[in-house]
Each structure stands twice: as structure tokens, then as C-alpha cells.
Enzyme design. Structure first.
Site, mmCIF file in Angstrom:
data_model
loop_
_atom_site.group_PDB
_atom_site.id
_atom_site.type_symbol
_atom_site.label_atom_id
_atom_site.label_comp_id
_atom_site.label_asym_id
_atom_site.label_seq_id
_atom_site.Cartn_x
_atom_site.Cartn_y
_atom_site.Cartn_z
ATOM 1 C CG PHE A 1 -1.436 1.119 1.696
ATOM 2 C CD1 PHE A 1 -2.242 1.964 0.737
ATOM 3 C CD2 PHE A 1 -1.346 1.603 3.012
ATOM 4 C CE1 PHE A 1 -2.653 3.229 1.156
ATOM 5 C CE2 PHE A 1 -2.099 2.743 3.380
ATOM 6 C CZ PHE A 1 -2.557 3.654 2.632
ATOM 7 C CE LYS B 1 7.912 -2.293 11.061
ATOM 8 N NZ LYS B 1 8.198 -1.937 9.842
ATOM 9 C CB THR C 1 -0.964 5.817 6.955
ATOM 10 O OG1 THR C 1 0.013 6.548 7.804
ATOM 11 C CG2 THR C 1 -0.858 6.678 5.652
ATOM 12 C CE1 TYR D 1 4.376 -3.976 11.623
ATOM 13 C CE2 TYR D 1 3.440 -2.731 13.394
ATOM 14 C CZ TYR D 1 3.713 -2.877 12.216
ATOM 15 O OH TYR D 1 3.609 -1.747 11.355
HETATM 16 P P1 NAD Z 1 1.399 -3.433 3.254
HETATM 17 O O1 NAD Z 1 1.231 -4.791 3.830
HETATM 18 O O2 NAD Z 1 0.525 -3.117 2.277
HETATM 19 O O3 NAD Z 1 3.081 -3.565 2.657
HETATM 20 C C1 NAD Z 1 4.029 -4.156 3.038
HETATM 21 C C2 NAD Z 1 4.583 -4.857 1.994
HETATM 22 O O4 NAD Z 1 5.810 -5.300 2.301
HETATM 23 C C3 NAD Z 1 4.015 -5.683 1.081
HETATM 24 O O5 NAD Z 1 4.098 -5.321 -0.457
HETATM 25 C C4 NAD Z 1 4.668 -6.942 1.311
HETATM 26 O O6 NAD Z 1 4.440 -7.868 0.341
HETATM 27 C C5 NAD Z 1 6.086 -6.696 1.494
HETATM 28 N N1 NAD Z 1 6.718 -7.603 2.265
HETATM 29 C C6 NAD Z 1 6.498 -8.100 3.803
HETATM 30 N N2 NAD Z 1 7.261 -8.946 4.174
HETATM 31 C C7 NAD Z 1 8.428 -8.855 3.147
HETATM 32 C C8 NAD Z 1 9.766 -9.641 2.965
HETATM 33 N N3 NAD Z 1 10.109 -10.437 4.054
HETATM 34 N N4 NAD Z 1 10.403 -9.343 1.982
HETATM 35 C C9 NAD Z 1 9.855 -8.498 0.992
HETATM 36 N N5 NAD Z 1 8.891 -7.893 0.976
HETATM 37 C C10 NAD Z 1 8.073 -8.142 2.079
HETATM 38 O O7 NAD Z 1 1.710 -2.632 4.521
HETATM 39 P P2 NAD Z 1 1.710 -0.773 4.253
HETATM 40 O O8 NAD Z 1 0.735 0.047 4.979
HETATM 41 O O9 NAD Z 1 2.289 -0.027 2.992
HETATM 42 O O10 NAD Z 1 3.059 -0.763 5.188
HETATM 43 C C11 NAD Z 1 4.485 -0.461 4.594
HETATM 44 C C12 NAD Z 1 5.369 -0.169 6.136
HETATM 45 O O11 NAD Z 1 4.821 0.885 6.949
HETATM 46 C C13 NAD Z 1 5.479 -1.402 6.856
HETATM 47 O O12 NAD Z 1 6.996 -1.601 7.209
HETATM 48 C C14 NAD Z 1 4.840 -1.136 8.076
HETATM 49 O O13 NAD Z 1 5.242 -1.808 9.226
HETATM 50 C C15 NAD Z 1 4.985 0.488 7.997
HETATM 51 N N6 NAD Z 1 3.873 1.182 8.859
HETATM 52 C C16 NAD Z 1 2.502 1.236 8.093
HETATM 53 C C17 NAD Z 1 1.558 1.851 8.869
HETATM 54 C C18 NAD Z 1 0.224 2.208 8.228
HETATM 55 O O14 NAD Z 1 -0.838 2.524 8.971
HETATM 56 N N7 NAD Z 1 -0.082 1.748 6.647
HETATM 57 C C19 NAD Z 1 1.798 2.210 10.183
HETATM 58 C C20 NAD Z 1 3.093 1.885 10.731
HETATM 59 C C21 NAD Z 1 3.963 1.388 10.018
#
Ligand code: NAD
Ligand code: UDP
Length: 315
Positions: free
Chosen positions: A12, A148, A174, A144
Site C-alpha cells: 500500500f 520494529k 495511515t 511486530y
Molecule cells: P503492506 O502490507 O501493504 O505493505 C508491506 C509490503 O511489504 C507488502 O508489499 C509485502 O508483500 C512486503 N513484504 C512483507 N514482508 C516482506 C519480505 N520479507 N520481503 C520483501 N517484501 C516483504 O503495508 P503498508 O501499510 O504499506 O506498510 C508499509 C510499511 O509501513 C511497513 O513496514 C509497516 O510496518 C509500516 N507502517 C505502516 C503503517 C500504516 O498505517 N499503513 C503504520 C505504521 C507502520
């Protein structure tokens, strides 16, 4: 032209980041294992001369010549990160170590997507970066949260011991277009439920709070932090929208914006679910001149518009 690696780039947030980097003229190497991401999220970029998509798991090392690394790879929704908790913690620890090792070797600037979850169930409210948090080390969210937290430790130690030029962003909840329909997080659940005629599932009483940031605002903050070179640039920076809502308020707003009169049903509150969350963005505001621009109502309207055809296509 800058060469930029985005891990988790087909997810995302990663896909929105890839869009912004391509739009500003960078060359993008998007790396993903497609666990929660999808090729369709970056399908419109495939074939672009400055875009490359690689299937790779960051638990394994990789060598690519880049100037910047954005490390976003990690499942972010509780249902997905709890599906295989050992894999989740490996992604945050071994994966971040591999990407920091790469940054060290090719002398790239390194960006870590950390999270408000490092504050756990916070007893300080709102949360400034100086707060060390209240995290259960042995609970179902620990894979998680602690993963992190350790990834942040790795960033600071690679910076202090090996001179890697690191940035850490603590992302607060987000949302926006391209969230997976079955992502499982609250905004996508409520929107999906409202559009498919199902009751909205509020966990617990629904008085717990979260602060929701629209994806475009967040990505703007990412780029500003990556460019920032002030004396405290290696310190974590909160990025989020301080507007704080209860889950009941969110459900009511989604019902209003989708024009439904569906009921709200209460389901059990998951273990260790934080009761409140709001970013203190004073540091980010001062250092990056960043402010969220998109109100929840406006961002939800854009999200609903993106979800509607996808939900209808499934009927
Ligand atoms: P998401 O699940 O849509 O995206 C995560 C991506 O990482 C996916 O495309 C997944 O296939 C890939 N992935 C997972 N494990 C992997 C691995 N071992 N090797 C390669 N690719 C891998 O989630 P998002 O919301 O886009 O989050 C992106 C980042 O932002 C993450 O690190 C998440 O922890 C962090 N984050 C997001 C939010 C939020 O509210 N969206 C809040 C806090 C932190
Ligand atoms: N939540 C909810 N209904 C849902 C999904 C989540 O009430 O269908 C609640 C959840 O218990 C939490 C909040 O919404 O209090 C945010 O959950 P999410 O999984 O989106 O993010 P996080 O808890 O990681 O902040």
C-alpha cells in the site's frame, strides 16, 4: 538521476512512494515478496524505463547499486503480521540487517519505516519521540512491535558504529486508496463492509482512539525526512495526523460517507489493543516544515471512491 530501492514497494504505502519517486524523476528498484503486496499496485509503472520490479524476500541478502534505500517491507496489519509471527520478526530484524548491510556497502542513505507501535499501549499522550513506550514483549503483537523496535536499534547502531546515514520514521495509522480489500485494518474493514452491505465490526466498546493520516501526506513527509540533513536527522521522527477519533466515530463517519444505515456490531477486543494513540508532531513540524493537509472526511471520500469499483468487481 538518483537510484532508489523501495522494499515492500508493491504494498500500500510502498506503491504510493514509488509513484512519487518516478514522478520526480528518480530511478526506482521496487523489491517485494508479494506477501501482502500485489503486482497490480505497481502495474501502471511496469514497463516505465525508470522502474524495475524484483521478487525478493529481504530475509535474504541482495546487492543492488543504489543511492537511497527505503525499507518498508513488513506486513503491517495485525491479521497478516500475526499469521506467521516468526517470519514477521525475521523480516524486521534479519531483513533490516540485510538492507542496512547493503546501505553500508554501497554507501546509500537508509530509511526505516518504523511505527507508532513502538509506543505500545502508551501511558503518555500524545506520544513524543522521547517516550520509550509501554510494550508487552511476549504478547501476540510483540512480533511486530518488538521487531520494529529492534529495527530502530539496528539503524542507530549501524549509524553509530558504521557511519550509515540513517533516517527513522514512526508512522501512525495511515490509510488511502490501494489498501488491500482484505487488509484487515480498521479503515479498509469499515469501508469494505459498508460497500458490501455488511455490519461494521467495532472491536470492544469502540472507545479506543487512533489518529489517521492520508497516504499522500505521509509520503510527502517521507521525502522531506530523507532530504533533511539537520543535526538530529538520525533521530526518529513521528509522522501522522494529530486528529484523534474513537473507532465508533470512525464507523459513524464511514456510514455517513457511504450513505448506508447498516448496523454496527461489537466483536471482542484483541489482546494488547492500544487504548489511545495520537502523534506529537512538534519535531517533524520544526525540522521538516511538514503538516498533514488532508482531513479524515476528505481522505475517506477518496478511499471510498477507490474501493467502490473494486468491491463491485467482486460481486
Ligand atoms: P503492506 O502490507 O501493504 O505493505 C508491506 C509490503 O511489504 C507488502 O508489499 C509485502 O508483500 C512486503 N513484504 C512483507 N514482508 C516482506 C519480505 N520479507 N520481503 C520483501 N517484501 C516483504 O503495508 P503498508 O501499510 O504499506 O506498510 C508499509 C510499511 O509501513 C511497513 O513496514 C509497516 O510496518 C509500516 N507502517 C505502516 C503503517 C500504516 O498505517 N499503513 C503504520 C505504521 C507502520
Ligand atoms: N478495529 C475495529 N474493527 C475492525 C478492525 C479494527 O474496531 O474491523 C479496531 C482495532 O481493535 C484497533 C483499531 O481499530 O483498536 C485500529 O486497528 P488497526 O488494526 O487498523 O490498527 P492498529 O491497532 O495496529 O493501530
Amino acid at each position: 538521476m538518483r537510484r532508489v530501492l523501495v522494499t515492500g514497494g508493491a504494498g500500500f504505502l510502498g506503491s504510493h512512494l514509488c509513484d512519487r519517486l518516478i514522478a520526480r524523476g528518480d530511478e526506482v528498484v521496487c523489491l517485494d515478496n508479494f506477501f501482502t503486496g500485489a503486482k497490480t499496485n505497481v502495474g501502471h509503472l511496469v514497463g516505465h524505463p525508470r522502474f524495475e520490479l524484483i521478487r525478493h524476500d529481504i530475509i535474504e541478502p541482495i546487492l543492488v547499486e543504489v543511492d537511497w534505500v527505503f525499507n518498508l517491507a513488513c506486513p503491517a496489519s495485525p491479521i497478516h503480521y500475526q499469521y506467521n509471527p516468526i517470519k514477521t520478526i525475521k523480516t524486521s530484524i534479519l531483513g533490516t540487517m540485510n538492507m542496512l548491510g547493503l546501505a553500508k556497502r554501497v554507501k546509500a542513505r537508509f530509511f526505516q519505516a518504523s511505527t507508532s507501535e513502538v509506543y505500545g499501549d502508551p501511558v503518555v499522550h500524545p506520544q513524543p519521540e522521547s517516550y520509550w513506550g509501554n510494550v508487552n514483549p511476549i504478547g501476540i503483537r510483540s512480533c511486530y512491535d518488538e521487531g520494529k523496535r529492534c529495527a530502530e536499534t539496528l539503524c542507530m547502531d549501524y549509524h553509530r558504529s558504521n557511519g550509515v546515514d540513517t533516517r527513522i520514521v514512526r508512522i501512525f495509522n495511515t490509510y488511502g486508496p490501494r489498501m488491500a480489500l482484505r487488509d484487515g485494518r480498521v479503515v479498509s474493514n469499515f469501508v469494505m463492509q459498508a460497500l458490501s452491505g455488511k455490519p461494521l465490526t467495532v472491536y470492544g466498546e469502540g472507545n479506543q482512539t487512533r489518529s489517521f493520516c492520508y497516504c499522500d501526506d505521509l509520503v510527502e513527509g517521507f521525502l522531506r525526512l530523507m532530504e533533511y540533513e539537520g543535526p538530529d536527522c538520525h533521530e526518529p521522527h513521528n509522522i501522522g495526523n494529530p486528529g484523534e477519533f474513537t473507532m465508533l466515530e470512525l464507523a459513524t463517519l464511514v456510514k455517513e460517507l457511504t450513505g448506508t444505515s447498516l448496523p454496527i456490531v461489537h466483536e471482542p477486543l484483541p489482546a494488547d489493543d492500544p487504548k489511545q494513540r495520537q502523534p506529537d508532531i512538534a519535531r517533524t513540524r520544526k525540522n521538516l516544515g511538514w503538516e498533514p493537509k488532508t482531513a479524515l472526511r476528505e481522505g475517506l471520500q477518496k478511499t471510498i471512491a477507490d474501493f467502490r469499483p473494486r468491491v463491485e468487481a467482486e460481486r
